[in-house]
Design a protein around this motif. Structure first.
Motif, PDB file in Angstrom:
ATOM      1  N   THR A 115       8.656 128.033  26.945  1.00  0.00           N
ATOM      2  CA  THR A 115       8.933 129.410  27.351  1.00  0.00           C
ATOM      3  C   THR A 115      10.311 129.848  26.884  1.00  0.00           C
ATOM      4  O   THR A 115      10.484 130.958  26.369  1.00  0.00           O
ATOM      5  CB  THR A 115       8.799 129.550  28.883  1.00  0.00           C
TER       6      THR A 115
ATOM      7  N   SER B 277      10.199 130.232  23.072  1.00  0.00           N
ATOM      8  CA  SER B 277       9.464 131.456  22.725  1.00  0.00           C
ATOM      9  C   SER B 277      10.299 132.691  23.026  1.00  0.00           C
ATOM     10  O   SER B 277      10.371 133.614  22.208  1.00  0.00           O
ATOM     11  CB  SER B 277       8.153 131.533  23.515  1.00  0.00           C
ATOM     12  N   GLY B 278      10.924 132.710  24.187  1.00  0.00           N
ATOM     13  CA  GLY B 278      11.767 133.842  24.554  1.00  0.00           C
ATOM     14  C   GLY B 278      12.911 134.038  23.575  1.00  0.00           C
ATOM     15  O   GLY B 278      13.224 135.174  23.179  1.00  0.00           O
TER      16      GLY B 278
ATOM     17  N   HIS C  56      10.497 142.149  27.522  1.00  0.00           N
ATOM     18  CA  HIS C  56       9.607 141.048  27.858  1.00  0.00           C
ATOM     19  C   HIS C  56      10.035 139.728  27.233  1.00  0.00           C
ATOM     20  O   HIS C  56       9.734 138.663  27.775  1.00  0.00           O
ATOM     21  CB  HIS C  56       8.160 141.442  27.564  1.00  0.00           C
ATOM     22  N   ALA C  57      10.768 139.773  26.134  1.00  0.00           N
ATOM     23  CA  ALA C  57      11.380 138.543  25.607  1.00  0.00           C
ATOM     24  C   ALA C  57      12.442 138.061  26.594  1.00  0.00           C
ATOM     25  O   ALA C  57      12.545 136.862  26.871  1.00  0.00           O
ATOM     26  CB  ALA C  57      11.979 138.788  24.226  1.00  0.00           C
TER      27      ALA C  57
ATOM     28  N   LEU D 286      10.712 136.375  29.348  1.00  0.00           N
ATOM     29  CA  LEU D 286      10.361 134.988  29.034  1.00  0.00           C
ATOM     30  C   LEU D 286      11.549 134.053  29.256  1.00  0.00           C
ATOM     31  O   LEU D 286      11.386 132.934  29.756  1.00  0.00           O
ATOM     32  CB  LEU D 286       9.862 134.866  27.590  1.00  0.00           C
ATOM     33  N   LEU D 287      12.748 134.488  28.893  1.00  0.00           N
ATOM     34  CA  LEU D 287      13.931 133.654  29.113  1.00  0.00           C
ATOM     35  C   LEU D 287      14.175 133.445  30.610  1.00  0.00           C
ATOM     36  O   LEU D 287      14.481 132.324  31.044  1.00  0.00           O
ATOM     37  CB  LEU D 287      15.158 134.290  28.455  1.00  0.00           C
TER      38      LEU D 287
ATOM     39  N   GLY E 119       3.874 133.257  31.469  1.00  0.00           N
ATOM     40  CA  GLY E 119       4.398 133.123  30.101  1.00  0.00           C
ATOM     41  C   GLY E 119       3.378 133.493  29.046  1.00  0.00           C
ATOM     42  O   GLY E 119       3.691 134.189  28.071  1.00  0.00           O
TER      43      GLY E 119
ATOM     44  N   THR F 215       3.798 136.724  26.554  1.00  0.00           N
ATOM     45  CA  THR F 215       3.714 136.491  25.106  1.00  0.00           C
ATOM     46  C   THR F 215       2.613 137.344  24.481  1.00  0.00           C
ATOM     47  O   THR F 215       2.827 138.015  23.464  1.00  0.00           O
ATOM     48  CB  THR F 215       3.457 134.996  24.817  1.00  0.00           C
TER      49      THR F 215
END
Length: 135
Positions: free
Chosen positions: A6, A9-10, A50-51, A54-55, A76, A80
């Motif tokens: 996650t 990806s973030g 939304h990124a 994710l963080l 998550g 994504t």
């Protein structure tokens, strides 16, 4: 998704949001009508939000055992999917003038909504995330 996945990806999505934002500001803006450029900017804005989500999700998940965070994992996946479908469809729609892509954009919006709901459920159901009072 694991906390590590996650967070990675973030981070990647944040870098891409910066790239798409810069690309929009320096290249795309002159190619589009003001209305279509606003649509592009909406894609960038939601991509960033939304990124960052994710963080935050990855940071919350870091000390939670993988077998105890299915709701956080689903959060998550949904965030994504939302970035890819919502922002991705808006980028493609504005850059290719392919109007039918607007029909799939709401699916990405629903993914965002479910992602945030699943985060709330995951926090509520997780015993490691308890309320504590301090004096």
């Amino acid at each position: 998704m694991t906390a590590k996945t996650t967070l990675i990806s973030g981070s990647i999505f944040m870098a891409l949001a910066v790239a798409f934002g810069a690309f929009g500001a320096h290249i795309v803006e002159g190619m589009l009508t003001p209305e279509r450029f606003e649509v592009y900017k909406t894609g960038v804005d939601y991509h960033f939000y939304h990124a960052l989500g994710l963080l935050i999700l990855g940071a919350i998940s870091i000390n939670i055992p993988e077998n105890n965070n299915k709701w956080l994992s689903w959060s998550g996946y949904c965030l994504t999917a939302g970035i890819l479908i919502f922002s991705g469809s808006l980028y493609l729609l504005t850059l290719t003038d392919t109007g039918w892509l607007g029909a799939i954009t709401p699916i990405g919006g629903l993914a965002f909504i479910f992602g945030w709901i699943f985060l709330a459920i995951g926090v509520l159901k997780n015993s490691k995330l308890t309320d504590t009072e301090s004096d």
